[in-house]
Design a protein around this motif. Sequence first.
Motif, PDB file in Angstrom:
ATOM      1  N   PHE A   1      33.255  -4.886  35.795  1.00  0.00           N
ATOM      2  CA  PHE A   1      32.890  -3.992  36.893  1.00  0.00           C
ATOM      3  C   PHE A   1      34.007  -2.986  37.132  1.00  0.00           C
ATOM      4  O   PHE A   1      35.175  -3.357  37.271  1.00  0.00           O
ATOM      5  CB  PHE A   1      32.630  -4.783  38.175  1.00  0.00           C
ATOM      6  CG  PHE A   1      32.049  -3.945  39.285  1.00  0.00           C
ATOM      7  CD1 PHE A   1      30.684  -3.817  39.426  1.00  0.00           C
ATOM      8  CD2 PHE A   1      32.881  -3.258  40.160  1.00  0.00           C
ATOM      9  CE1 PHE A   1      30.142  -3.027  40.433  1.00  0.00           C
ATOM     10  CE2 PHE A   1      32.356  -2.473  41.171  1.00  0.00           C
ATOM     11  CZ  PHE A   1      30.980  -2.355  41.299  1.00  0.00           C
ATOM     12  N   ASP A   2      33.655  -1.703  37.176  1.00  0.00           N
ATOM     13  CA  ASP A   2      34.622  -0.645  37.460  1.00  0.00           C
ATOM     14  C   ASP A   2      34.707  -0.438  38.968  1.00  0.00           C
ATOM     15  O   ASP A   2      33.812   0.167  39.571  1.00  0.00           O
ATOM     16  CB  ASP A   2      34.194   0.664  36.791  1.00  0.00           C
ATOM     17  CG  ASP A   2      34.322   0.601  35.281  1.00  0.00           C
ATOM     18  OD1 ASP A   2      35.007  -0.309  34.783  1.00  0.00           O
ATOM     19  OD2 ASP A   2      33.738   1.464  34.603  1.00  0.00           O
ATOM     20  N   LEU A   3      35.771  -0.944  39.589  1.00  0.00           N
ATOM     21  CA  LEU A   3      35.950  -0.779  41.028  1.00  0.00           C
ATOM     22  C   LEU A   3      36.661   0.535  41.301  1.00  0.00           C
ATOM     23  O   LEU A   3      37.801   0.747  40.887  1.00  0.00           O
ATOM     24  CB  LEU A   3      36.759  -1.947  41.606  1.00  0.00           C
ATOM     25  CG  LEU A   3      36.980  -1.901  43.122  1.00  0.00           C
ATOM     26  CD1 LEU A   3      35.651  -1.994  43.867  1.00  0.00           C
ATOM     27  CD2 LEU A   3      37.920  -3.019  43.569  1.00  0.00           C
ATOM     28  N   THR A   4      35.986   1.446  41.992  1.00  0.00           N
ATOM     29  CA  THR A   4      36.556   2.723  42.390  1.00  0.00           C
ATOM     30  C   THR A   4      36.395   2.873  43.893  1.00  0.00           C
ATOM     31  O   THR A   4      35.651   2.122  44.530  1.00  0.00           O
ATOM     32  CB  THR A   4      35.842   3.900  41.695  1.00  0.00           C
ATOM     33  OG1 THR A   4      34.483   3.951  42.169  1.00  0.00           O
ATOM     34  CG2 THR A   4      35.837   3.730  40.178  1.00  0.00           C
ATOM     35  N   GLU A   5      37.072   3.861  44.451  1.00  0.00           N
ATOM     36  CA  GLU A   5      36.906   4.100  45.884  1.00  0.00           C
ATOM     37  C   GLU A   5      35.461   4.490  46.181  1.00  0.00           C
ATOM     38  O   GLU A   5      34.906   4.127  47.218  1.00  0.00           O
ATOM     39  CB  GLU A   5      37.860   5.184  46.364  1.00  0.00           C
ATOM     40  CG  GLU A   5      37.895   5.301  47.868  1.00  0.00           C
ATOM     41  CD  GLU A   5      38.987   6.224  48.375  1.00  0.00           C
ATOM     42  OE1 GLU A   5      38.782   6.838  49.444  1.00  0.00           O
ATOM     43  OE2 GLU A   5      40.049   6.331  47.715  1.00  0.00           O
TER      44      GLU A   5
ATOM     45  N   GLU B   1      36.569   8.659  41.609  1.00  0.00           N
ATOM     46  CA  GLU B   1      36.145   7.740  40.552  1.00  0.00           C
ATOM     47  C   GLU B   1      37.316   7.024  39.872  1.00  0.00           C
ATOM     48  O   GLU B   1      37.121   6.263  38.940  1.00  0.00           O
ATOM     49  CB  GLU B   1      35.350   8.512  39.487  1.00  0.00           C
ATOM     50  CG  GLU B   1      33.954   8.917  39.935  1.00  0.00           C
ATOM     51  CD  GLU B   1      33.009   7.735  40.020  1.00  0.00           C
ATOM     52  OE1 GLU B   1      33.450   6.598  39.865  1.00  0.00           O
ATOM     53  OE2 GLU B   1      31.809   7.969  40.243  1.00  0.00           O
ATOM     54  N   LYS B   2      38.534   7.280  40.332  1.00  0.00           N
ATOM     55  CA  LYS B   2      39.688   6.622  39.723  1.00  0.00           C
ATOM     56  C   LYS B   2      39.614   5.120  39.953  1.00  0.00           C
ATOM     57  O   LYS B   2      39.316   4.642  41.049  1.00  0.00           O
ATOM     58  CB  LYS B   2      40.983   7.168  40.320  1.00  0.00           C
ATOM     59  CG  LYS B   2      42.235   6.566  39.689  1.00  0.00           C
ATOM     60  CD  LYS B   2      43.489   7.231  40.218  1.00  0.00           C
ATOM     61  CE  LYS B   2      44.730   6.610  39.575  1.00  0.00           C
ATOM     62  NZ  LYS B   2      45.979   7.232  40.069  1.00  0.00           N
ATOM     63  N   LEU B   3      39.885   4.359  38.880  1.00  0.00           N
ATOM     64  CA  LEU B   3      39.812   2.901  38.985  1.00  0.00           C
ATOM     65  C   LEU B   3      40.880   2.361  39.925  1.00  0.00           C
ATOM     66  O   LEU B   3      42.026   2.797  39.912  1.00  0.00           O
ATOM     67  CB  LEU B   3      39.978   2.266  37.604  1.00  0.00           C
ATOM     68  CG  LEU B   3      38.859   2.503  36.587  1.00  0.00           C
ATOM     69  CD1 LEU B   3      39.222   1.845  35.260  1.00  0.00           C
ATOM     70  CD2 LEU B   3      37.543   1.947  37.101  1.00  0.00           C
ATOM     71  N   LEU B   4      40.490   1.388  40.739  1.00  0.00           N
ATOM     72  CA  LEU B   4      41.419   0.714  41.634  1.00  0.00           C
ATOM     73  C   LEU B   4      41.912  -0.577  40.992  1.00  0.00           C
ATOM     74  O   LEU B   4      41.181  -1.238  40.261  1.00  0.00           O
ATOM     75  CB  LEU B   4      40.734   0.392  42.962  1.00  0.00           C
ATOM     76  CG  LEU B   4      40.155   1.564  43.764  1.00  0.00           C
ATOM     77  CD1 LEU B   4      39.512   1.044  45.047  1.00  0.00           C
ATOM     78  CD2 LEU B   4      41.223   2.591  44.073  1.00  0.00           C
ATOM     79  N   SER B   5      43.128  -0.937  41.302  1.00  0.00           N
ATOM     80  CA  SER B   5      43.671  -2.197  40.811  1.00  0.00           C
ATOM     81  C   SER B   5      42.961  -3.356  41.493  1.00  0.00           C
ATOM     82  O   SER B   5      42.697  -3.314  42.699  1.00  0.00           O
ATOM     83  CB  SER B   5      45.173  -2.265  41.104  1.00  0.00           C
ATOM     84  OG  SER B   5      45.675  -3.560  40.822  1.00  0.00           O
ATOM     85  N   LYS B   6      42.635  -4.404  40.733  1.00  0.00           N
ATOM     86  CA  LYS B   6      41.915  -5.543  41.301  1.00  0.00           C
ATOM     87  C   LYS B   6      42.762  -6.818  41.353  1.00  0.00           C
ATOM     88  O   LYS B   6      42.263  -7.880  41.701  1.00  0.00           O
ATOM     89  CB  LYS B   6      40.643  -5.797  40.490  1.00  0.00           C
ATOM     90  CG  LYS B   6      39.642  -4.652  40.575  1.00  0.00           C
ATOM     91  CD  LYS B   6      38.280  -5.034  40.035  1.00  0.00           C
ATOM     92  CE  LYS B   6      38.256  -5.079  38.533  1.00  0.00           C
ATOM     93  NZ  LYS B   6      36.887  -5.223  37.993  1.00  0.00           N
ATOM     94  N   GLY B   7      44.047  -6.682  41.012  1.00  0.00           N
ATOM     95  CA  GLY B   7      44.908  -7.865  41.002  1.00  0.00           C
ATOM     96  C   GLY B   7      44.973  -8.558  42.345  1.00  0.00           C
ATOM     97  O   GLY B   7      44.791  -9.783  42.446  1.00  0.00           O
ATOM     98  N   ASN B   8      45.234  -7.795  43.409  1.00  0.00           N
ATOM     99  CA  ASN B   8      45.314  -8.384  44.752  1.00  0.00           C
ATOM    100  C   ASN B   8      43.979  -8.954  45.198  1.00  0.00           C
ATOM    101  O   ASN B   8      43.920 -10.009  45.830  1.00  0.00           O
ATOM    102  CB  ASN B   8      45.772  -7.326  45.766  1.00  0.00           C
ATOM    103  CG  ASN B   8      47.240  -6.972  45.618  1.00  0.00           C
ATOM    104  OD1 ASN B   8      48.027  -7.776  45.161  1.00  0.00           O
ATOM    105  ND2 ASN B   8      47.591  -5.758  46.011  1.00  0.00           N
ATOM    106  N   LEU B   9      42.907  -8.249  44.856  1.00  0.00           N
ATOM    107  CA  LEU B   9      41.579  -8.692  45.275  1.00  0.00           C
ATOM    108  C   LEU B   9      41.209 -10.011  44.602  1.00  0.00           C
ATOM    109  O   LEU B   9      40.597 -10.889  45.219  1.00  0.00           O
ATOM    110  CB  LEU B   9      40.536  -7.620  44.959  1.00  0.00           C
ATOM    111  CG  LEU B   9      39.161  -7.784  45.615  1.00  0.00           C
ATOM    112  CD1 LEU B   9      39.289  -7.889  47.130  1.00  0.00           C
ATOM    113  CD2 LEU B   9      38.242  -6.631  45.241  1.00  0.00           C
ATOM    114  N   LYS B  10      41.591 -10.169  43.348  1.00  0.00           N
ATOM    115  CA  LYS B  10      41.326 -11.432  42.649  1.00  0.00           C
ATOM    116  C   LYS B  10      42.075 -12.577  43.322  1.00  0.00           C
ATOM    117  O   LYS B  10      41.533 -13.676  43.501  1.00  0.00           O
ATOM    118  CB  LYS B  10      41.730 -11.311  41.180  1.00  0.00           C
ATOM    119  CG  LYS B  10      40.813 -10.423  40.354  1.00  0.00           C
ATOM    120  CD  LYS B  10      41.250 -10.365  38.902  1.00  0.00           C
ATOM    121  CE  LYS B  10      40.292  -9.504  38.078  1.00  0.00           C
ATOM    122  NZ  LYS B  10      40.688  -9.417  36.656  1.00  0.00           N
TER     123      LYS B  10
END
Length: 330
Positions: free
Chosen positions: A125-129, A295-304
């Motif tokens: 999944f591409d998480l963007t704003e 559309e810039k991808l957001l980092s998902k490290g913290n969310l994981k």
Amino acid sequence: MSKVLLSEIEKEYEVPFQKRNIVIKTNEKPTQTYDIMEEIGKGKFGTVYKCKEKKTNQWLACKQIDILSPQIRKETENEIDIMKSLQHRRLLQLYDAYDYGKTMVLILELITGGELFERVIDDEFDLTERSCVLFMRQICEGVEFMHSLNILHLDLKPENILCITQTGNQIKIIDFGLARRIEGSKDIKVMFGTPEFVAPEVINYDKIGKGTDLWSIGIITYVLLSGLSPFMGQNEAETLSNVTKLEWDFEDESFDEISENAKNFISKLLLKDQKKRMTASECLKHPWLTMTQAEKLLSKGNLKKFVVRRKWNKAKNAFLALKRMGAHIK
């Protein structure tokens, strides 16, 4: 890679069945009308099964609640009463209800997509704003409808936001067990909620209102964009203290690439005075919820890490609840 398309979100999602005049059945059991299948979920007081209506072959969910006390019965009856009014595509739909003494059963719309946060942390999944905007817009639509009926959810948190399917990007708000109706000028005070998402007026046992739900929307937005919990402390008491002190900021580097509109949106919700918070309708008109770029991808490290921690806490709380109920756990 998964792309969240504006056209897909804006496409009308109709409720899965026509509005029904639901009367709690007391003289029959759901097995007379439904084939009860495999277990698909388990909660503090009951279990959810997949089921199929024999007459129509429609797939649904069967939520069986163990009535262990008069309070649980009262809460379940309230949940059924509230859900009868919630005919909206962003809200979980009630199909049928049963009461046979020690067990009450809710037949519900079947949702198969899993929790929203679980979905967005998936590597595919591409998480963007922009995708955050589209998800938060749907949440605000559901809350706006509830508030138009003077109904408060009072337990908005990531676990109660589900994706309708495993591949689509439309969401549903679920779990109306703590929901309450606002009755005229009567003051309503509650002492429940999830510490990370609960508003200051709940902690202070002050009058609650529609702004109480909007506070939670602000927290969900903050977490979805950054993976960080704005008021999270070392323990529950510290978390609640941080909420009442209103100690939060955008200083973490996770917000470096987040738009000013997004920060403004959050800032207009995380206000101590609930009357100054945006309404759900005002949220839907806010510049951030109308943006189509970012559309810039957001980092998902913290969310994981956030999702893993929430899962662990949920498992721990379930363990402690069983211990309190006298279960023998090795």
